[in-house]
Design an enzyme around this catalytic site. Structure first.
Site, PDB file in Angstrom:
ATOM      1  CD  GLU A 112      -6.656   3.334   3.428  1.00 59.35           C
ATOM      2  OE1 GLU A 112      -6.163   2.297   2.965  1.00 59.35           O
ATOM      3  OE2 GLU A 112      -5.978   4.224   3.975  1.00 59.35           O
ATOM      4  CD  GLU A 132      -4.375   5.982  -0.893  1.00 59.48           C
ATOM      5  OE1 GLU A 132      -4.812   6.097   0.257  1.00 59.48           O
ATOM      6  OE2 GLU A 132      -5.119   5.772  -1.880  1.00 59.48           O
TER       7      GLU A 132
END
Length: 259
Positions: A112, A132
């Site tokens: 990210e 995740e």
């Protein structure tokens, strides 16, 4: 800046190099580290003489393995900085260009963080991923929103829903990596890109970046083209706007003043 614990900075002329300095945990970031990096990027944004930023990770194994899950499991939690993971993932007002020099794994928040940069330079041994889901979470720092805006939707979903690792060369083919270089050369390559950017007038670079991202929110192409964006509106009143054509006419390199 003084008192940095989780990162180091080096200013080379108009370029700031920020290094995440936690190689013992593959440059994973806890909350304190993200707050420190927020201050580093705030400082970068405020300095008129700093025109391009580069972020990389210490060592040769990882750019950033993402959120420090061991710290989180130990109960070491706190509020995220307003600007998100690494002080960049949710920063939307930085007109200066930032380059990610990805020198290994860029996973979860690390991916990210790279996606939040304007350019990504990766070594051939780099891997990207949003794993995740494997620990019961989602990439809530912008990963699931940015990736399908950069690459085709189905390709993005294939990465998001499986949590698989994407090698650097595939990232280049998909379009989220600008260049793949041999191991150990990410920072050198990023500096080359930064120096190419420095050949342009800094205000013009920022106006162009602003126009690219702000225009994406316009409903039609005509609206996007006809809109005058704030930085662009100031361009014609700058000394650099005069210097560019003058240097061209005089057959010399322009001397940019950022004013």
């Amino acid at each position: 800046m003084d008192g940095l614990v989780y990162s180091t900075i080096e200013d080379r002329g108009h370029i700031r190099i920020v290094t995440i300095n936690r190689p013992e945990v593959m440059n994973a970031l806890n909350r304190e580290a993200s707050h420190e990096l927020e201050a580093v990027w705030n400082d970068f944004a405020a300095h008129d003489d700093l025109w391009v930023g580069i972020i990389t990770g210490a060592g040769d194994r990882a750019f950033s393995a993402g959120n420090d899950l061991k710290a989180q499991a130990a109960g070491k939690r706190g509020p995220r900085p307003h600007t998100g993971f690494g002080g960049l993932a949710m920063r939307f007002d930085l007109a200066k260009p930032v380059i990610a020099a990805v020198n290994g794994l860029a996973l979860g928040g690390g991916f990210e963080l790279a996606l939040a940069c304007d350019l990504i330079i990766a070594t051939e041994n780099a891997y990207f991923g949003l794993p995740e889901g494997k620990v019961g979470m989602i990439a809530s720092g912008g990963g699931v929103q940015r990736l399908p805006r950069i690459i085709p939707e189905k390709e993005a979903l294939g990465i998001v829903l499986t949590g698989r690792r994407v090698p650097a060369e595939e990232g280049r083919r998909l379009g989220f990596v600008n260049e793949v270089v041999p191991a150990g050369q990410a920072l050198d390559a990023a500096l080359k890109w930064a120096n190419l950017i420095l050949e342009q007038a800094p205000v013009a670079v920022r106006a162009a970046k602003e126009a690219v991202f702000a225009s994406l929110d316009k409903p039609t192409l005509e609206d996007a083209i006809r809109t005058t964006y704030p930085i662009h509106a100031t361009l014609t009143s700058t000394e650099d706007f005069i210097e560019g054509p003058r240097a061209f006419a005089e057959k010399r390199k322009p001397v940019w003043k950022n004013r």
